[in-house]
Design a protein around this motif. Structure first.
Motif, PDB file in Angstrom:
ATOM      1  N   LYS A 140       0.692  -0.993   0.076  1.00  0.00           N
ATOM      2  CA  LYS A 140       0.084   0.156  -0.046  1.00  0.00           C
ATOM      3  C   LYS A 140       0.979   1.171   0.117  1.00  0.00           C
ATOM      4  CE  LYS A 140      -4.159  -2.059   2.069  1.00  0.00           C
ATOM      5  NZ  LYS A 140      -5.228  -1.780   3.069  1.00  0.00           N
ATOM      6  N   MET A 141       2.115   1.262   0.253  1.00  0.00           N
ATOM      7  CA  MET A 141       3.153   2.283   0.295  1.00  0.00           C
ATOM      8  C   MET A 141       3.294   2.817  -1.339  1.00  0.00           C
ATOM      9  SD  MET A 141       4.668   4.689   2.273  1.00  0.00           S
ATOM     10  CE  MET A 141       4.900   4.033   3.774  1.00  0.00           C
ATOM     11  N   PRO A 142       2.847   4.038  -1.431  1.00  0.00           N
ATOM     12  CA  PRO A 142       3.180   4.548  -2.715  1.00  0.00           C
ATOM     13  C   PRO A 142       4.617   5.064  -2.904  1.00  0.00           C
ATOM     14  CG  PRO A 142       1.933   6.474  -1.652  1.00  0.00           C
ATOM     15  CD  PRO A 142       2.019   5.066  -0.671  1.00  0.00           C
ATOM     16  N   TRP A 143       5.424   4.074  -3.391  1.00  0.00           N
ATOM     17  CA  TRP A 143       6.844   4.541  -3.023  1.00  0.00           C
ATOM     18  C   TRP A 143       7.086   5.453  -4.229  1.00  0.00           C
ATOM     19  CZ3 TRP A 143       8.954   2.836   0.976  1.00  0.00           C
ATOM     20  CH2 TRP A 143       8.601   1.992   1.800  1.00  0.00           C
ATOM     21  N   ASN A 144       6.375   5.531  -5.477  1.00  0.00           N
ATOM     22  CA  ASN A 144       6.543   6.260  -6.302  1.00  0.00           C
ATOM     23  C   ASN A 144       6.667   7.976  -5.861  1.00  0.00           C
ATOM     24  OD1 ASN A 144       3.645   6.080  -5.942  1.00  0.00           O
ATOM     25  ND2 ASN A 144       3.306   7.135  -7.830  1.00  0.00           N
ATOM     26  N   ILE A 145       5.876   8.260  -4.872  1.00  0.00           N
ATOM     27  CA  ILE A 145       5.692   9.398  -4.550  1.00  0.00           C
ATOM     28  C   ILE A 145       6.901   9.887  -3.790  1.00  0.00           C
ATOM     29  CG2 ILE A 145       4.459  11.040  -3.192  1.00  0.00           C
ATOM     30  CD1 ILE A 145       2.859  10.210  -5.477  1.00  0.00           C
ATOM     31  N   VAL A 146       7.710   9.035  -3.093  1.00  0.00           N
ATOM     32  CA  VAL A 146       8.858   9.016  -2.236  1.00  0.00           C
ATOM     33  C   VAL A 146       9.898   9.748  -3.271  1.00  0.00           C
ATOM     34  CG1 VAL A 146      10.538   8.098  -0.937  1.00  0.00           C
ATOM     35  CG2 VAL A 146       8.359   7.418  -0.578  1.00  0.00           C
ATOM     36  N   PHE A 147      10.057   8.755  -4.473  1.00  0.00           N
ATOM     37  CA  PHE A 147      11.081   9.328  -5.720  1.00  0.00           C
ATOM     38  C   PHE A 147      10.731  10.675  -6.263  1.00  0.00           C
ATOM     39  CE2 PHE A 147      11.598   4.525  -5.716  1.00  0.00           C
ATOM     40  CZ  PHE A 147      13.034   4.625  -5.247  1.00  0.00           C
ATOM     41  N   LEU A 148       9.247  10.912  -6.302  1.00  0.00           N
ATOM     42  CA  LEU A 148       8.982  11.893  -6.959  1.00  0.00           C
ATOM     43  C   LEU A 148       9.122  13.394  -5.977  1.00  0.00           C
ATOM     44  CD1 LEU A 148       7.531  13.185  -9.534  1.00  0.00           C
ATOM     45  CD2 LEU A 148       5.188  12.714  -8.272  1.00  0.00           C
ATOM     46  N   LEU A 149       8.995  13.201  -4.811  1.00  0.00           N
ATOM     47  CA  LEU A 149       9.414  14.261  -3.963  1.00  0.00           C
ATOM     48  C   LEU A 149      10.904  14.451  -3.979  1.00  0.00           C
ATOM     49  CD1 LEU A 149       7.175  13.394  -0.739  1.00  0.00           C
ATOM     50  CD2 LEU A 149       6.991  15.166  -2.049  1.00  0.00           C
ATOM     51  N   GLY A 150      11.582  13.473  -3.911  1.00  0.00           N
ATOM     52  CA  GLY A 150      13.201  13.432  -3.769  1.00  0.00           C
ATOM     53  C   GLY A 150      13.662  14.075  -5.178  1.00  0.00           C
ATOM     54  N   GLY A 151      12.905  13.960  -6.337  1.00  0.00           N
ATOM     55  CA  GLY A 151      13.431  14.538  -7.612  1.00  0.00           C
ATOM     56  C   GLY A 151      13.278  16.142  -7.608  1.00  0.00           C
ATOM     57  N   GLY A 152      12.001  16.391  -6.982  1.00  0.00           N
ATOM     58  CA  GLY A 152      11.793  17.853  -6.874  1.00  0.00           C
ATOM     59  C   GLY A 152      12.706  18.437  -5.830  1.00  0.00           C
ATOM     60  N   PHE A 153      13.345  17.876  -4.731  1.00  0.00           N
ATOM     61  CA  PHE A 153      14.186  18.463  -3.813  1.00  0.00           C
ATOM     62  C   PHE A 153      15.476  18.763  -4.630  1.00  0.00           C
ATOM     63  CE2 PHE A 153      11.729  16.566  -0.292  1.00  0.00           C
ATOM     64  CZ  PHE A 153      10.589  17.703  -0.483  1.00  0.00           C
ATOM     65  N   ALA A 154      16.057  17.510  -5.238  1.00  0.00           N
ATOM     66  CA  ALA A 154      17.284  17.695  -6.002  1.00  0.00           C
ATOM     67  C   ALA A 154      16.988  18.774  -7.299  1.00  0.00           C
ATOM     68  CB  ALA A 154      17.431  16.441  -7.141  1.00  0.00           C
ATOM     69  N   LEU A 155      15.914  19.170  -7.989  1.00  0.00           N
ATOM     70  CA  LEU A 155      15.793  20.038  -8.701  1.00  0.00           C
ATOM     71  C   LEU A 155      15.990  21.435  -8.125  1.00  0.00           C
ATOM     72  CD1 LEU A 155      12.765  19.339 -11.256  1.00  0.00           C
ATOM     73  CD2 LEU A 155      15.240  19.552 -12.005  1.00  0.00           C
ATOM     74  N   ALA A 156      15.488  21.751  -6.994  1.00  0.00           N
ATOM     75  CA  ALA A 156      15.429  22.971  -6.405  1.00  0.00           C
ATOM     76  C   ALA A 156      16.996  23.121  -5.992  1.00  0.00           C
ATOM     77  CB  ALA A 156      14.736  22.989  -5.173  1.00  0.00           C
ATOM     78  N   LYS A 157      17.689  22.286  -5.270  1.00  0.00           N
ATOM     79  CA  LYS A 157      19.148  22.336  -4.758  1.00  0.00           C
ATOM     80  C   LYS A 157      20.098  22.531  -6.259  1.00  0.00           C
ATOM     81  CE  LYS A 157      21.782  22.377  -1.549  1.00  0.00           C
ATOM     82  NZ  LYS A 157      21.769  23.107  -0.167  1.00  0.00           N
ATOM     83  N   GLY A 158      19.716  21.868  -7.175  1.00  0.00           N
ATOM     84  CA  GLY A 158      20.305  21.970  -8.529  1.00  0.00           C
ATOM     85  C   GLY A 158      20.258  23.358  -9.066  1.00  0.00           C
ATOM     86  N   SER A 159      18.990  23.962  -8.852  1.00  0.00           N
ATOM     87  CA  SER A 159      18.939  25.377  -9.672  1.00  0.00           C
ATOM     88  C   SER A 159      19.537  26.477  -8.650  1.00  0.00           C
ATOM     89  CB  SER A 159      17.392  25.600  -9.374  1.00  0.00           C
ATOM     90  OG  SER A 159      16.543  24.783 -10.222  1.00  0.00           O
ATOM     91  N   GLU A 160      19.641  26.030  -7.477  1.00  0.00           N
ATOM     92  CA  GLU A 160      20.409  27.105  -6.508  1.00  0.00           C
ATOM     93  C   GLU A 160      21.879  26.754  -6.695  1.00  0.00           C
ATOM     94  OE1 GLU A 160      21.122  27.888  -1.543  1.00  0.00           O
ATOM     95  OE2 GLU A 160      20.245  25.852  -2.450  1.00  0.00           O
ATOM     96  N   GLN A 161      22.329  25.506  -6.753  1.00  0.00           N
ATOM     97  CA  GLN A 161      23.798  25.441  -7.125  1.00  0.00           C
ATOM     98  C   GLN A 161      24.314  26.008  -8.510  1.00  0.00           C
ATOM     99  OE1 GLN A 161      26.020  24.361  -5.106  1.00  0.00           O
ATOM    100  NE2 GLN A 161      25.032  23.137  -3.378  1.00  0.00           N
ATOM    101  N   SER A 162      23.619  25.794  -9.582  1.00  0.00           N
ATOM    102  CA  SER A 162      24.015  26.194 -10.629  1.00  0.00           C
ATOM    103  C   SER A 162      23.678  27.620 -11.137  1.00  0.00           C
ATOM    104  CB  SER A 162      23.063  25.591 -11.682  1.00  0.00           C
ATOM    105  OG  SER A 162      21.683  26.049 -11.667  1.00  0.00           O
ATOM    106  N   GLY A 163      23.043  28.482 -10.065  1.00  0.00           N
ATOM    107  CA  GLY A 163      23.051  29.947 -10.081  1.00  0.00           C
ATOM    108  C   GLY A 163      21.788  30.167 -11.057  1.00  0.00           C
ATOM    109  N   LEU A 164      20.812  29.066 -11.503  1.00  0.00           N
ATOM    110  CA  LEU A 164      19.660  29.416 -12.380  1.00  0.00           C
ATOM    111  C   LEU A 164      18.750  30.138 -11.531  1.00  0.00           C
ATOM    112  CD1 LEU A 164      18.046  28.906 -14.847  1.00  0.00           C
ATOM    113  CD2 LEU A 164      17.354  26.716 -14.013  1.00  0.00           C
TER     114      LEU A 164
END
Length: 588
Positions: free
Chosen positions: A413-437
């Motif tokens: 019953k655990m929606p593991w796909n949402i765990v990865f989806l949340l993680g991908g969003g946090f990685a995008l935010a961090k990448g935007s900050e680190q790259s200067g975008l």
């Protein structure tokens, strides 16, 4: 030629996956800087999310490959983003939700409230909306809808059933609690049977039309209440956790400004107001302006009311008395909520500050810690009162009762796909900050400083509410929040002033069946057209945006301190002095 186009359409997902990255390649090639590399990754993921050419969770894994290869972040830094505190809070909250669902506690709560509310049309809709919204605060919106819609249809079958001996065929079917669409032949037979009833055709047609509209209103009230209820708690729906994770990632020194207690204080009143307005709108749209009749003070067939009430009562009796497991889950649920509220409430010293504080006096225990603590207890507490029970398969040997939760149930019953989806969003935010975008986008949006802050928030809410109708609400918040944070920093506006309302607006997906799983479940039952949902959802979207605008410009100010630009949002490139702050309050 037609066959060729059909073949291309059948393989459209493959074509998008293969040719889209090639089509976007000129961006990183012609502009060989980190900002362009990061923009390439974000645009590619956004288009994959919108087209769903790949599963959403698979697309969310792209930063693990693209960011290290493009020199934006080390692979070890990207990986850390995929299991942050918000993910732990999500998993811990779902452990409790799964146990509530597993032991049928949610169904007991729902049926008990419906027995109290009764079956008068307006109150019946309100009862279903209140129950659905409350359950959606704690368990999955999809699971809540899947449980409540069949109950609603079973009640409606009895409410619209036998008419004092007339139309016996109409009331002969037993209510079903399975997801299914009515058969066209069955509907045609009913219509034919109605023709022989000794009732004037015009009166009969009018009555049938009223029943159809009431059924449509009942169906929509469940899916809308599920979406509205999810916004009230931090764990109620995924976009809320995306916001918390993005704020903690982009602004590490924010002193845990978005926690369970602060979010509840802001979002719960918003949810209540929006739920009541949605109830009034659905009542007017599907029941009309005859409020006396809607509230059951007019002429009614008592037999039908009694039959509908009997359905709810029978289902409640079938559950039997509360078991030890249900009582144990209820106690742990109450403890979890109390611990969440009192950990670091802000207006008094919480137990987290007193018992587990760091050198600065801040709580080292997070909401995720509390959720995981209770989640682990669910694997320990037995589902029956421990006693000297013998194993029937092995006579002479004692058998321990199973725990409230086991890993097999969680795995299913655990929606593991949402765990990865949340993680991908946090990685995008961090990448935007680190790259200067993020800084680059913020600088490009500085002209917005001349626009009043309430107007900015209102326009952005409309934009997000429109975008979320055709895109996953998690993907929507993941894409928008980092950009909004950069914009707020650039124009010296409190970041939460735009991030909070846009997060709530991502849950306003009321117009299309594909917008959310609850909408799709309701639509699958039949009786609804896309136009019915669009007509009801369009105005509800507008109402939602207006309620969110009211919330962010009133009671959110003392909760999040939106009057001034916070010190934790300052950057090296942007220093906002008190005189430069774009005030979020009323302007002269």
């Amino acid at each position: 030629m037609a066959t060729c186009w059909q073949g291309l359409w059948a393989y459209r997902s493959y074509l998008i996956v293969i040719f889209l990255p090639i089509f976007l390649l000129p961006l990183p090639i012609l502009v060989p800087v980190k900002e362009a590399y990061c923009a390439y990754a974000i645009i590619l993921m956004a288009l994959y999310w919108c087209t769903e050419a790949l599963p959403l969770a698979v697309t969310a894994l792209f930063p693990l490959i693209l960011f290290p290869m493009m020199g934006i972040m080390d692979a070890s830094e990207v990986c850390i983003e995929y299991l942050k505190d918000s993910n732990i809070l999500f998993i811990g909250g779902l452990l409790m939700a799964i146990s509530v669902e597993h032991w049928n506690l949610h169904k007991r709560i729902a049926l008990r409230v419906l027995l109290i509310v009764g079956v008068r049309p307006a109150l019946l809709i309100l009862g279903f909306m209140l129950v659905t919204a409350f359950l959606s605060m704690w368990i999955s919106n999809t699971a809540t809808t899947a449980m409540m819609v069949p109950i609603a249809h079973a009640v409606l079958e009895q409410l619209h059933g036998s008419q004092e001996g007339k139309d016996v065929e109409e009331g002969s079917d037993n209510p079903t609690f399975e997801l299914q669409e009515p058969s066209p032949q069955k509907e045609e037979t009913k219509l034919d049977n109605r023709k022989v009833a000794p009732v004037p055709p015009a009166s009969k047609a009018k009555q049938n039309q009223e029943q159809i509209r009431f059924t449509q209103g009942m169906s929509l009230c469940v899916c809308y209440a599920a979406s509205i209820g999810g916004i009230a708690t931090l764990t109620g729906t995924s976009p809320n956790l995306v916001l918390q994770g993005q704020v903690n990632s982009l602004f590490p020194e924010n002193n845990n400004v978005v926690n369970f207690a602060s979010w509840f204080g802001f979002a719960f009143p918003t949810m209540v107001i929006l739920l009541l307005l949605a109830w009034l709108w659905l009542q007017i749209l599907f029941l009309g302006f005859n409020f006396r009749k809607n509230f059951g003070f007019g002429e009614q067939v008592q037999e039908r009311k009694q039959a509908a009430y009997q359905v709810i009562q029978t289902e409640h009796k079938l559950l039997g008395p509360m078991t030890f497991a249900e009582k144990a889950v209820s106690v742990l649920f109450v403890i979890l909520v109390l611990l969440w509220f009192t950990r670091e409430p802000g207006f008094f010293v919480g137990w987290g500050n007193l018992a587990f504080s760091n050198a600065k006096g801040e709580s080292m225990v997070s909401d995720g810690t509390v959720a995981m603590f209770i989640g682990i207890i669910l694997f320990i507490v037995p589902s029956k009162i421990p006693g000297l029970t013998q194993d029937p398969e092995k006579p002479g040997k004692l058998k321990a009762p199973p725990a409230l939760l086991n890993w097999k149930i969680v795995h299913q019953k655990m929606p593991w796909n949402i765990v990865f989806l949340l993680g991908g969003g946090f990685a995008l935010a961090k990448g935007s900050e680190q790259s200067g975008l993020s800084a680059w986008l913020g600088n490009k949006l500085t002209p917005l400083e001349q626009v009043p802050a309430p107007a900015i928030a209102f326009i952005l809410c409309l934009l997000v509410a429109t975008f979320t109708e055709c895109t996953s609400n998690v993907a929507t918040t993941t894409l928008f929040l980092p950009i909004l944070a950069s914009m707020a920093q650039a124009i010296c506006l409190h970041p939460l002033y735009v991030m909070l309302p846009c997060t709530l607006a991502a849950s306003l997906a009321f117009m299309l069946p594909v917008a959310t799983p609850p909408n799709a479940i309701v639509f699958s039952f039949g009786g609804l057209k896309v136009t019915d949902m669009a007509r009801a959802g369009f105005l509800l979207n507008i109402i939602g945006v207006l309620v969110i605008t009211l919330a962010i410009n009133s009671w959110s100010f003392p909760i999040f301190g939106l009057h001034t630009f916070p010190s934790w949002a300052h950057t090296n490139t942007t220093q906002c002095l008190s005189s430069q702050v774009n005030s979020t309050g009323p302007r002269p």
